[in-house]
Motif scaffolding. Structure first.
Motif, PDB file in Angstrom:
ATOM      1  N   TRP A 117      36.153  58.285 -57.155  1.00 16.97           N
ATOM      2  CA  TRP A 117      35.375  57.160 -57.661  1.00 16.97           C
ATOM      3  C   TRP A 117      34.399  56.654 -56.613  1.00 16.97           C
ATOM      4  CZ3 TRP A 117      35.712  55.470 -62.638  1.00 16.97           C
ATOM      5  CH2 TRP A 117      36.781  55.951 -63.400  1.00 16.97           C
ATOM      6  N   GLY A 118      33.239  56.189 -57.078  1.00 19.10           N
ATOM      7  CA  GLY A 118      32.327  55.485 -56.215  1.00 19.10           C
ATOM      8  C   GLY A 118      32.749  54.037 -56.070  1.00 19.10           C
ATOM      9  N   GLN A 119      31.979  53.306 -55.290  1.00 22.23           N
ATOM     10  CA  GLN A 119      32.327  51.911 -55.001  1.00 22.23           C
ATOM     11  C   GLN A 119      31.905  50.958 -56.115  1.00 22.23           C
ATOM     12  OE1 GLN A 119      29.746  53.500 -53.824  1.00 22.23           O
ATOM     13  NE2 GLN A 119      27.982  52.092 -53.828  1.00 22.23           N
ATOM     14  N   GLY A 120      31.071  51.425 -57.013  1.00 22.39           N
ATOM     15  CA  GLY A 120      30.617  50.593 -58.118  1.00 22.39           C
ATOM     16  C   GLY A 120      29.286  49.922 -57.818  1.00 22.39           C
ATOM     17  N   THR A 121      28.489  49.742 -58.854  1.00 29.23           N
ATOM     18  CA  THR A 121      27.208  49.050 -58.710  1.00 29.23           C
ATOM     19  C   THR A 121      27.039  48.106 -59.898  1.00 29.23           C
ATOM     20  OG1 THR A 121      24.820  49.351 -58.370  1.00 29.23           O
ATOM     21  CG2 THR A 121      25.890  50.888 -59.882  1.00 29.23           C
ATOM     22  N   GLN A 122      26.587  46.904 -59.616  1.00 32.67           N
ATOM     23  CA  GLN A 122      26.486  45.866 -60.645  1.00 32.67           C
ATOM     24  C   GLN A 122      25.228  46.051 -61.485  1.00 32.67           C
ATOM     25  OE1 GLN A 122      28.666  43.123 -61.342  1.00 32.67           O
ATOM     26  NE2 GLN A 122      27.349  42.929 -63.140  1.00 32.67           N
ATOM     27  N   VAL A 123      25.415  45.979 -62.779  1.00 34.96           N
ATOM     28  CA  VAL A 123      24.300  45.948 -63.726  1.00 34.96           C
ATOM     29  C   VAL A 123      24.422  44.648 -64.513  1.00 34.96           C
ATOM     30  CG1 VAL A 123      23.295  46.991 -65.779  1.00 34.96           C
ATOM     31  CG2 VAL A 123      24.081  48.446 -63.902  1.00 34.96           C
ATOM     32  N   THR A 124      23.381  43.835 -64.475  1.00 30.29           N
ATOM     33  CA  THR A 124      23.370  42.568 -65.190  1.00 30.29           C
ATOM     34  C   THR A 124      22.163  42.534 -66.113  1.00 30.29           C
ATOM     35  OG1 THR A 124      24.439  41.445 -63.327  1.00 30.29           O
ATOM     36  CG2 THR A 124      23.376  40.064 -64.990  1.00 30.29           C
ATOM     37  N   VAL A 125      22.427  42.308 -67.396  1.00 27.55           N
ATOM     38  CA  VAL A 125      21.363  42.251 -68.391  1.00 27.55           C
ATOM     39  C   VAL A 125      21.302  40.831 -68.929  1.00 27.55           C
ATOM     40  CG1 VAL A 125      20.419  43.245 -70.493  1.00 27.55           C
ATOM     41  CG2 VAL A 125      21.836  44.654 -68.978  1.00 27.55           C
ATOM     42  N   SER A 126      20.189  40.176 -68.711  1.00 26.21           N
ATOM     43  CA  SER A 126      20.033  38.791 -69.169  1.00 26.21           C
ATOM     44  C   SER A 126      19.414  38.758 -70.561  1.00 26.21           C
ATOM     45  CB  SER A 126      19.165  38.012 -68.190  1.00 26.21           C
ATOM     46  OG  SER A 126      17.860  38.568 -68.143  1.00 26.21           O
ATOM     47  N   SER A 127      19.811  37.742 -71.315  1.00 26.78           N
ATOM     48  CA  SER A 127      19.300  37.631 -72.695  1.00 26.78           C
ATOM     49  C   SER A 127      18.013  36.825 -72.752  1.00 26.78           C
ATOM     50  CB  SER A 127      20.357  36.975 -73.573  1.00 26.78           C
ATOM     51  OG  SER A 127      20.716  35.722 -73.044  1.00 26.78           O
TER      52      SER A 127
END
Length: 127
Positions: A117-127
């Motif tokens: 597994w990778g360390q993870g990356t944040q994806v944030t989608v605003s409305s």
């Protein structure tokens, strides 16, 4: 051992696009199944998209099919996820995952089947 390093992610408005990339290093001489899972706050990690070792067969969760595209470049040991028409419900930490390709050709879709597994990356989608 296989090490995975993700890049990409960030903040985008609904309807926008982002591209995630993941590069594998270490014991990459064996063909790798590679793909993406995501985990939103308070929820379990869920399957997003997986590519078999060749890139010839790909799998998508129903929630992202038609909006996300997985691709890979085996010469660079990378897998990418192009995310278009993003929705607020796509907000999550996205994780790259990998495992050695099975001799049977079976490609698992469960997170528990992936040891790397990778360390993870944040994806944030605003409305």
């Amino acid at each position: 051992q296989v090490q995975l390093v993700e890049s990409g992610g960030g903040l985008v408005q609904a309807g926008g696009s982002l591209r995630l990339s993941c590069t594998a290093s270490g014991r990459t001489s064996n063909s790798l199944i590679m793909g993406w899972f995501r985990q939103a706050p308070g929820k379990e990690r869920e399957f997003v998209s997986i590519s078999d070792w060749s890139g010839g067969t790909t799998y998508y969760a129903a929630s992202v099919k038609g909006r996300f595209t997985i691709s890979r470049d085996n010469s660079k040991n990378t897998v990418s996820l192009q995310m278009d028409s993003l929705k607020p419900e796509d907000t999550a930490v996205y994780y790259c995952a990998a495992d050695s390709a099975r001799l049977t050709g079976f490609t698992p879709l469960a997170a528990s089947e992936y040891p790397y597994w990778g360390q993870g990356t944040q994806v944030t989608v605003s409305s």
